[in-house]
Design an enzyme around this catalytic site. Structure first.
Site, PDB file in Angstrom:
ATOM      1  N   LYS A 271      -1.728  20.882   5.970  1.00 47.82           N
ATOM      2  CA  LYS A 271      -2.540  19.742   6.441  1.00 47.82           C
ATOM      3  C   LYS A 271      -2.430  19.631   7.958  1.00 47.82           C
ATOM      4  CE  LYS A 271      -2.549  14.626   6.453  1.00 47.82           C
ATOM      5  NZ  LYS A 271      -2.005  13.375   5.860  1.00 47.82           N
ATOM      6  N   ASP A 276      -4.251  10.686  12.752  1.00 46.56           N
ATOM      7  CA  ASP A 276      -4.607   9.915  11.564  1.00 46.56           C
ATOM      8  C   ASP A 276      -4.584   8.424  11.885  1.00 46.56           C
ATOM      9  OD1 ASP A 276      -5.104   8.903   9.082  1.00 46.56           O
ATOM     10  OD2 ASP A 276      -3.185   9.517   8.185  1.00 46.56           O
ATOM     11  N   LYS A 283      -5.100   1.948  10.013  1.00 39.67           N
ATOM     12  CA  LYS A 283      -3.665   1.658   9.947  1.00 39.67           C
ATOM     13  C   LYS A 283      -3.329   0.508  10.895  1.00 39.67           C
ATOM     14  CE  LYS A 283      -2.031   6.399   9.056  1.00 39.67           C
ATOM     15  NZ  LYS A 283      -1.343   6.130   7.775  1.00 39.67           N
ATOM     16  N   ASP A 294       0.604  14.236  12.320  1.00 39.82           N
ATOM     17  CA  ASP A 294       0.028  14.414  10.988  1.00 39.82           C
ATOM     18  C   ASP A 294      -0.565  15.822  10.806  1.00 39.82           C
ATOM     19  OD1 ASP A 294      -0.200  13.253   8.494  1.00 39.82           O
ATOM     20  OD2 ASP A 294      -2.177  12.406   8.871  1.00 39.82           O
ATOM     21  N   ASP A 353      -7.647   6.257   4.337  1.00 38.07           N
ATOM     22  CA  ASP A 353      -6.360   6.669   4.897  1.00 38.07           C
ATOM     23  C   ASP A 353      -5.642   7.671   3.991  1.00 38.07           C
ATOM     24  OD1 ASP A 353      -4.306   6.784   6.701  1.00 38.07           O
ATOM     25  OD2 ASP A 353      -3.395   4.866   6.133  1.00 38.07           O
ATOM     26  N   GLU A 355      -6.419  10.609   3.364  1.00 36.01           N
ATOM     27  CA  GLU A 355      -7.321  11.694   3.736  1.00 36.01           C
ATOM     28  C   GLU A 355      -6.713  13.074   3.519  1.00 36.01           C
ATOM     29  OE1 GLU A 355      -5.321  10.267   5.751  1.00 36.01           O
ATOM     30  OE2 GLU A 355      -4.445  11.935   6.854  1.00 36.01           O
ATOM     31  N   ARG A 357      -5.013  14.427   1.083  1.00 34.78           N
ATOM     32  CA  ARG A 357      -5.288  15.056  -0.213  1.00 34.78           C
ATOM     33  C   ARG A 357      -6.730  15.534  -0.307  1.00 34.78           C
ATOM     34  NH1 ARG A 357      -3.387   9.759  -3.264  1.00 34.78           N
ATOM     35  NH2 ARG A 357      -2.295   9.592  -1.284  1.00 34.78           N
TER      36      ARG A 357
HETATM   37  N1  BES Z   1      -0.424  10.773   7.159  1.00 34.17           N
HETATM   38  C1  BES Z   1      -0.219   9.711   6.258  1.00 34.17           C
HETATM   39  C2  BES Z   1       1.157   9.749   5.610  1.00 34.17           C
HETATM   40  C3  BES Z   1       2.340   9.512   6.509  1.00 34.17           C
HETATM   41  C4  BES Z   1       2.876   8.247   6.649  1.00 34.17           C
HETATM   42  C5  BES Z   1       2.947  10.566   7.151  1.00 34.17           C
HETATM   43  C6  BES Z   1       3.984   8.064   7.440  1.00 34.17           C
HETATM   44  C7  BES Z   1       4.043  10.375   7.944  1.00 34.17           C
HETATM   45  C8  BES Z   1       4.572   9.121   8.073  1.00 34.17           C
HETATM   46  C9  BES Z   1      -1.256   9.763   5.146  1.00 34.17           C
HETATM   47  O1  BES Z   1      -2.489  10.278   5.493  1.00 34.17           O
HETATM   48  C10 BES Z   1      -1.470   8.371   4.690  1.00 34.17           C
HETATM   49  O2  BES Z   1      -1.959   7.593   5.453  1.00 34.17           O
HETATM   50  N2  BES Z   1      -1.097   8.089   3.464  1.00 34.17           N
HETATM   51  C11 BES Z   1      -1.223   6.786   2.913  1.00 34.17           C
HETATM   52  C12 BES Z   1      -1.709   6.928   1.493  1.00 34.17           C
HETATM   53  C13 BES Z   1      -2.130   5.639   0.862  1.00 34.17           C
HETATM   54  C14 BES Z   1      -3.361   5.106   1.543  1.00 34.17           C
HETATM   55  C15 BES Z   1      -2.387   5.892  -0.590  1.00 34.17           C
HETATM   56  C16 BES Z   1       0.133   6.113   2.965  1.00 34.17           C
HETATM   57  O3  BES Z   1       1.138   6.785   2.746  1.00 34.17           O
HETATM   58  O4  BES Z   1       0.180   4.917   3.242  1.00 34.17           O
HETATM   59 ZN    ZN Z   2      -2.526  11.535   7.104  1.00 42.38          ZN
HETATM   60 MN    MN Z   3      -3.768   8.749   6.298  1.00 41.15          MN
END
Ligand code: BES
Ligand code: ZN
Ligand code: MN
Length: 511
Positions: A271, A276, A283, A294, A353, A355, A357
């Site tokens: 990825k 992000d 966020k 990210d 968010d 994204e 996956r």
């Molecule tokens: N890139 C983030 C995950 C992340 C969070 C990586 C903190 C490193 C540190 C990912 O794209 C994301 O935003 N995931 C969300 C998923 C949720 C919306 C289901 C998350 O973890 O809040």
């Molecule tokens: Zn992300």
């Molecule tokens: Mn995200």
């Protein structure tokens, strides 16, 4: 840094600064004893008046007296002999190197005696571990610092010489040292990419870096642009790219190291969301700046390819790196939008968010076309992974117990640890779509698992593992001597370890 090997007894070696390990509770033995004899008992006196016991990571700086040839001696505690692992040794030599650096050393000497690891490794492995510890502990990210602030960091260590007890060990140590250097440089490269901000490391920047690898005969690179991504049918990846004006890239790198050209590859998928923001499901602003990392999964895959070329591993590997910013805008994907993935399955994007996956789903389908023997994806995928495992283990999921355990074994061996989470069918109703086949979020419970289970829908029967590196690819504070704060470059040592082992297993399958 130049890595060399020489043989001889420690009291006779001359140079600026020697790093030497001492076990706890064993007094002065072996090579340290010969230094002590040359100093007529002086070393013993210093250690006892200082109270140095050899506890793990304890250090003491000594100015040996003639006829000892080195000007400075850094002793590092190795802890108890029975407890010493390759990773503890990496930390110890890293600690010793930091001390040597602080006193202005430019040419470093490191004691490299296979007796250190006893039966746990060969001199080749030992030399590799030591060089990794030296180079990784010296890492600093100063690309955007002015000359003046760079100078404050003091002199650079320009060379590292490993000292083996016997001339017969030189060739093997040399080989291990060079492998350690190639691997550590790969890790440092990944750290540089992840520490750099999103206005520098864009998808185009990563694509350019990939293209540089194509100078090598064994490597072929192809970059798919936004229009190709859409035309090929990668509807999920394409949806993530809608909000950004930065051109997305789908990076394909093929490495052919195997003499048997038909030999099926291993596929690595990373990825690479270069920033992000969350998109329309934006966020909170606190720490949003960190979302420049990210793209860690993609950077790691790129770093691994670089190391493969250096080490010339006899194996075929294909790397796929979907890369884009995730931004809100008037053209961005809306929460609730439905898209069709490359696999044909439809997805309802309830949260923009989630994204990672989406782009991985299409990259995994694309990877499957190579009929790889194994697919490994790396991603900073879920904040939930940090809640589940903290910062000490990669979240490990997959569809093949043998592959899962091989990967976990490779991680144990190199000190990049992973811990398994289940992908049971029972979790599936959390990601079942209302108006599409799937939805891209599965609620608050088991967030790492539902993300992994989402990916599993796109891998079919191919042995696959998913590594969630959200908690391990970045540290807000230094972890220990060889992992400073910021990007860690995790995954390079793990994957190189795994790929070297698969190259050795050599089960050429030509199906
Ligand atoms: N890139 C983030 C995950 C992340 C969070 C990586 C903190 C490193 C540190 C990912 O794209 C994301 O935003 N995931 C969300 C998923 C949720 C919306 C289901 C998350 O973890 O809040
Ligand atoms: Zn992300
Ligand atoms: Mn995200």
């Amino acid at each position: 840094m130049e890595i060399t090997v020489t043989s001889g007894s420690l009291e006779k070696v001359s140079g600026e600064c020697l790093v030497l390990g001492l076990f706890e509770g064993e007094g002065i033995r072996g090579p340290a004893a010969s230094i002590d004899r040359a100093m007529e008992g002086g070393l013993k006196k210093i250690l006892s008046s200082d109270g140095f016991e050899g506890k793990f990571l304890e250090t003491i700086l000594i100015r040996p007296t003639a006829p000892v040839g080195v000007k400075r001696l850094v002793l590092v505690g190795l802890g108890e002999r029975g407890e010493l692992s390759a990773d503890r040794l990496r930390q110890a030599v890293g600690k010793g190197t930091s001390v040597a650096k602080k006193i202005g050393t430019t040419a470093l000497l490191v004691h490299c005696d296979p007796k250190l690891l006893a039966k746990k490794g060969t001199v080749t492995e030992l030399a590799q571990v030591l060089v990794e510890g030296v180079l990784l502990s010296l890492y600093r990210f100063d690309r955007f610092k002015s000359k003046e602030s760079k100078n404050k960091e003091g002199k650079e260590i320009k060379s590292c010489t490993l000292i083996v007890p016997d001339e017969k060990l030189c060739v093997d140590a040399e080989q291990g040292g060079q492998a350690g250097k190639a691997i550590a440089e790969g890790v440092r490269y990944v750290r540089d990419l992840c520490n750099a901000p999103a206005n520098i490391v864009t998808p185009g920047y990563l694509a350019k870096e990939a293209t540089l690898l194509a100078e090598h005969d064994e490597v072929q690179v192809e970059i798919l642009e936004r229009a190709n991504i859409k035309k090929l049918g990668m509807g999920a990846f394409h949806a993530v790219t809608l909000g950004t004006e930065e051109d997305p890239k789908f990076i394909v790198i093929e490495y052919r190291g195997s003499a048997s050209l038909k030999s099926r590859p291993v596929a690595l998928v990373g990825k690479a969301v270069t920033f992000d923001s969350g998109g329309i499901s934006i966020k909170p602003s606190a720490n949003m700046d960190q979302m420049k990392y990210d793209m860690s999964g993609g950077a790691t895959v790129l770093g691994v390819m670089k190391v493969l070329v250096e080490l010339k591993l006899p194996i075929n590997v294909v790397a796929l790196i979907p890369s884009t910013d995730n931004m809100p805008s008037g053209t961005a994907v809306h929460p609730g939008d439905v898209v069709t993935t490359l696999s044909g399955k439809t997805v309802q994007i309830d949260n923009t968010d989630a994204e990672g996956r989406l782009l991985l789903a299409d990259a995994l389908s694309y990877a499957a076309r190579y009929k790889p023997t194994a697919m490994i994806d790396l991603a900073t995928l879920t904040g939930a992974c940090v809640i589940a495992l903290g910062h000490h283990a990669i979240g490990l999921m997959g569809n093949n117990p043998a592959l899962i355990s091989r990967i976990q074994g490779a991680g144990e061996a190199c000190g990049e640890r992973l811990w398994p989470l289940p992908l049971w069918d029972e979790y599936f109703n959390q990601i079942e779509g209302d108006v599409a086949d799937l939805k891209n979020v599965g609620g608050r419970s088991a967030g790492t698992i539902t993300a992994g289970l989402f990916l599993k829908q796109f891998v079919g029967e191919i042995p696959w593992v998913h590594l969630d590196i959200a908690g391990t690819s970045w540290y807000s504070d230094a972890r220990h001597a060889y992992i400073p704060k910021g990007a860690t470059g995790i995954g390079v040592r793990l994957l190189i370890n795994y790929l070297s082992a698969s190259a050795k297993r050599k089960k050429p399958s030509t199906k």
